[in-house]
Motif scaffolding. Structure first.
Motif, PDB file in Angstrom:
ATOM      1  N   VAL A 143       0.758  -1.207  -0.017  1.00  0.00           N
ATOM      2  CA  VAL A 143      -0.002  -0.179  -0.024  1.00  0.00           C
ATOM      3  C   VAL A 143       0.895   1.287  -0.027  1.00  0.00           C
ATOM      4  N   TYR A 144       1.823   1.413   1.044  1.00  0.00           N
ATOM      5  CA  TYR A 144       2.524   2.307   1.096  1.00  0.00           C
ATOM      6  C   TYR A 144       3.506   2.852  -0.221  1.00  0.00           C
ATOM      7  N   PRO A 145       4.223   1.944  -0.639  1.00  0.00           N
ATOM      8  CA  PRO A 145       5.295   2.466  -2.039  1.00  0.00           C
ATOM      9  C   PRO A 145       4.172   2.830  -3.199  1.00  0.00           C
ATOM     10  N   ASP A 146       3.180   1.821  -3.499  1.00  0.00           N
ATOM     11  CA  ASP A 146       2.358   2.148  -4.633  1.00  0.00           C
ATOM     12  C   ASP A 146       1.410   3.379  -4.606  1.00  0.00           C
ATOM     13  N   SER A 147       1.180   3.675  -3.413  1.00  0.00           N
ATOM     14  CA  SER A 147       0.459   5.001  -3.298  1.00  0.00           C
ATOM     15  C   SER A 147       1.223   6.096  -3.459  1.00  0.00           C
ATOM     16  N   ARG A 148       2.426   6.108  -2.700  1.00  0.00           N
ATOM     17  CA  ARG A 148       3.368   7.285  -3.223  1.00  0.00           C
ATOM     18  C   ARG A 148       3.721   7.405  -4.784  1.00  0.00           C
ATOM     19  N   GLU A 149       3.914   6.268  -5.203  1.00  0.00           N
ATOM     20  CA  GLU A 149       4.185   6.389  -6.824  1.00  0.00           C
ATOM     21  C   GLU A 149       3.293   6.922  -7.532  1.00  0.00           C
ATOM     22  N   ILE A 150       1.824   6.552  -7.222  1.00  0.00           N
ATOM     23  CA  ILE A 150       0.796   7.178  -8.039  1.00  0.00           C
ATOM     24  C   ILE A 150       0.403   8.678  -7.811  1.00  0.00           C
ATOM     25  N   VAL A 151       0.694   8.855  -6.254  1.00  0.00           N
ATOM     26  CA  VAL A 151       0.554  10.156  -6.118  1.00  0.00           C
ATOM     27  C   VAL A 151       1.514  11.332  -7.056  1.00  0.00           C
ATOM     28  N   ARG A 152       2.786  10.823  -6.891  1.00  0.00           N
ATOM     29  CA  ARG A 152       3.858  11.802  -7.670  1.00  0.00           C
ATOM     30  C   ARG A 152       3.502  11.543  -9.307  1.00  0.00           C
ATOM     31  N   ASN A 153       2.870  10.552  -9.760  1.00  0.00           N
ATOM     32  CA  ASN A 153       2.691  10.504 -11.343  1.00  0.00           C
ATOM     33  C   ASN A 153       1.593  11.502 -11.517  1.00  0.00           C
ATOM     34  N   VAL A 154       0.545  11.502 -10.829  1.00  0.00           N
ATOM     35  CA  VAL A 154      -0.867  12.209 -10.842  1.00  0.00           C
ATOM     36  C   VAL A 154      -0.200  13.755 -10.998  1.00  0.00           C
ATOM     37  N   PHE A 155       0.501  14.244  -9.755  1.00  0.00           N
ATOM     38  CA  PHE A 155       0.759  15.759  -9.858  1.00  0.00           C
ATOM     39  C   PHE A 155       1.644  16.144 -10.704  1.00  0.00           C
ATOM     40  N   ALA A 156       2.477  15.041 -11.702  1.00  0.00           N
ATOM     41  CA  ALA A 156       3.413  15.355 -12.588  1.00  0.00           C
ATOM     42  C   ALA A 156       2.621  15.590 -13.674  1.00  0.00           C
ATOM     43  N   ARG A 157       1.475  15.621 -14.045  1.00  0.00           N
ATOM     44  CA  ARG A 157       0.460  15.800 -15.089  1.00  0.00           C
ATOM     45  C   ARG A 157      -0.309  17.241 -14.987  1.00  0.00           C
ATOM     46  N   HIS A 158       0.059  17.613 -13.733  1.00  0.00           N
ATOM     47  CA  HIS A 158      -0.676  18.928 -13.561  1.00  0.00           C
ATOM     48  C   HIS A 158       0.250  20.204 -13.198  1.00  0.00           C
ATOM     49  N   THR A 159      -0.163  21.595 -13.394  1.00  0.00           N
ATOM     50  CA  THR A 159       0.632  22.440 -13.130  1.00  0.00           C
ATOM     51  C   THR A 159       0.653  22.740 -11.617  1.00  0.00           C
ATOM     52  N   SER A 160       1.354  23.481 -11.147  1.00  0.00           N
ATOM     53  CA  SER A 160       1.816  23.871  -9.759  1.00  0.00           C
ATOM     54  C   SER A 160       0.167  24.472  -9.176  1.00  0.00           C
ATOM     55  N   VAL A 161      -0.281  25.380  -9.819  1.00  0.00           N
ATOM     56  CA  VAL A 161      -1.367  26.215  -9.478  1.00  0.00           C
ATOM     57  C   VAL A 161      -2.583  25.070  -9.487  1.00  0.00           C
ATOM     58  N   GLU A 162      -2.940  24.223 -10.428  1.00  0.00           N
ATOM     59  CA  GLU A 162      -3.886  23.187 -10.633  1.00  0.00           C
ATOM     60  C   GLU A 162      -3.525  22.472  -9.269  1.00  0.00           C
ATOM     61  N   GLY A 163      -2.391  21.948  -8.782  1.00  0.00           N
ATOM     62  CA  GLY A 163      -2.170  21.043  -7.701  1.00  0.00           C
ATOM     63  C   GLY A 163      -2.522  21.465  -6.476  1.00  0.00           C
ATOM     64  N   TYR A 164      -2.392  22.739  -6.205  1.00  0.00           N
ATOM     65  CA  TYR A 164      -2.835  23.053  -4.768  1.00  0.00           C
ATOM     66  C   TYR A 164      -4.025  24.130  -4.700  1.00  0.00           C
ATOM     67  N   SER A 165      -4.683  24.231  -5.765  1.00  0.00           N
ATOM     68  CA  SER A 165      -6.058  25.065  -5.756  1.00  0.00           C
ATOM     69  C   SER A 165      -6.914  24.715  -6.909  1.00  0.00           C
ATOM     70  N   SER A 166      -6.824  24.775  -8.059  1.00  0.00           N
ATOM     71  CA  SER A 166      -8.019  24.994  -8.784  1.00  0.00           C
ATOM     72  C   SER A 166      -8.595  23.536  -9.265  1.00  0.00           C
ATOM     73  N   GLN A 167      -7.538  22.343  -9.288  1.00  0.00           N
ATOM     74  CA  GLN A 167      -7.603  20.928  -9.738  1.00  0.00           C
ATOM     75  C   GLN A 167      -7.691  20.041  -8.642  1.00  0.00           C
ATOM     76  N   ARG A 168      -7.731  20.663  -7.351  1.00  0.00           N
ATOM     77  CA  ARG A 168      -7.238  19.744  -6.236  1.00  0.00           C
ATOM     78  C   ARG A 168      -8.216  18.643  -5.997  1.00  0.00           C
ATOM     79  N   GLU A 169      -9.536  18.623  -6.227  1.00  0.00           N
ATOM     80  CA  GLU A 169     -10.574  17.775  -6.036  1.00  0.00           C
ATOM     81  C   GLU A 169     -10.608  16.894  -7.246  1.00  0.00           C
ATOM     82  N   ALA A 170     -10.024  17.149  -8.447  1.00  0.00           N
ATOM     83  CA  ALA A 170      -9.906  16.310  -9.424  1.00  0.00           C
ATOM     84  C   ALA A 170      -8.895  15.475  -9.350  1.00  0.00           C
ATOM     85  N   ILE A 171      -7.698  15.976  -8.670  1.00  0.00           N
ATOM     86  CA  ILE A 171      -6.517  15.343  -8.532  1.00  0.00           C
ATOM     87  C   ILE A 171      -6.831  14.187  -7.554  1.00  0.00           C
ATOM     88  N   SER A 172      -7.346  14.658  -6.361  1.00  0.00           N
ATOM     89  CA  SER A 172      -7.808  13.502  -5.186  1.00  0.00           C
ATOM     90  C   SER A 172      -8.543  12.561  -5.951  1.00  0.00           C
TER      91      SER A 172
END
Length: 294
Positions: A143-172
């Protein structure tokens, strides 16, 4: 437990032998009986195992893995080891020292705090036992390593602003779907992913603040340009309107009309001045207006 049972049995037998040889007294005999009974009881416990209602278990005997035990009473060999797995949902908290450091598509560094709620599928307990060996190992190795890998991969497809504000719910939501799809074939059920907090690094925050200040300055400059253009357009329209009005007046006035208007004006003035010289004559000849004769 088996070793402890054999130890008590050995003590009881020794004490009874001593009493039989009349070496000890009745307390020795009583102690031998109690030790023997306790050893037998402990020995019996090595032949049974109780699986709690919120658990499943996997028995192993001499290197051979058995079928999954469901909740209830099970009989086993003293040489059988039993590994239990809880079926209750567990929380993997990726916060604090476990916060996931991610990079956006622009290269900005972000820190994501999230919680992964997971539980094991009882039908895949044996496979999980072979993969990890225990419930704790399931979380740490799967669970631990797979979750961290997926989180990194998803955020890498979004801009910084999308990551912490506009697209946060979609990213989750995207992280939830990908973790569920990754762990389900292994017998791990994902009950939800909560993206609790996303914060930019100090360097990224500074760059964001500079960009916001620059955008504000640009917006102010653009507003000033729009205001200047509007004022210039207004003045242009006013000038064109004045010129058109003057042209219309110039085209509508003739010498006769001007002469008539001039005479009428000076008639009114002659009422206060008995005799008044008016320059309204043809060719510039003055017209004498006698106010007393009307």
């Amino acid at each position: 437990m088996l070793i402890l049972s054999l130890l008590f049995l050995a003590v009881g037998i020794v004490l009874l032998i001593l009493r039989w040889r009349k070496v000890g007294s009745w307390p020795v005999t009583l102690g031998g009986i109690l030790a023997g009974v306790l050893g037998l009881l402990l020995g019996l416990t090595t032949f049974v195992h109780v699986v709690e209602p919120t658990e499943v278990a996997v028995p192993t005997s001499l290197g051979k893995v058995g079928r999954t035990w469901q909740p209830g009473l099970h009989f086993k060999s003293p040489l059988t080891d039993v590994t239990t797995f809880s079926t209750r949902p567990a929380d993997l908290d990726l916060t604090g020292d476990s916060t996931v450091e991610v990079r956006s598509s622009e290269g900005g560094v972000l820190f994501a705090d999230l919680t992964v709620k997971w539980s094991i599928d009882p039908q895949h307990t044996v496979e999980l036992f072979k993969l990890a060996g225990s419930a704790e190992a399931v979380q740490q190795r799967l669970v631990y390593p797979d979750s961290r890998e997926i989180v990194r991969n998803v955020f890498a497809r979004h801009t910084s602003v999308e990551g912490y504000s506009s697209q946060r719910e979609a990213i989750s939501s995207e992280i939830d779907k990908l973790i569920t799809a990754r762990l389900a074939p292994r017998g791990i059920l994902v009950n939800g992913v909560n993206l609790r907090n996303v914060r930019p690094s100090d360097g990224l925050q500074k760059a964001i603040d500079q960009k916001i200040a620059q955008d504000q300055s640009t917006a102010q400059a653009e507003a000033a340009v729009r205001t200047a253009k509007a004022e210039a357009e207004k003045r242009k329209i006013e000038a064109e309107s004045t010129a058109a009005a003057n042209a219309a007046i110039a085209n509508s006035l003739t010498d006769k009309i001007l002469l008539s208007q001039c005479i009428e004006a000076f008639k009114a003035a002659a009422e206060k001045n008995p005799v008044y010289a008016s320059p309204c004559g043809a060719g510039g000849t003055p017209v004498i207006v006698d106010g007393t004769k009307r």
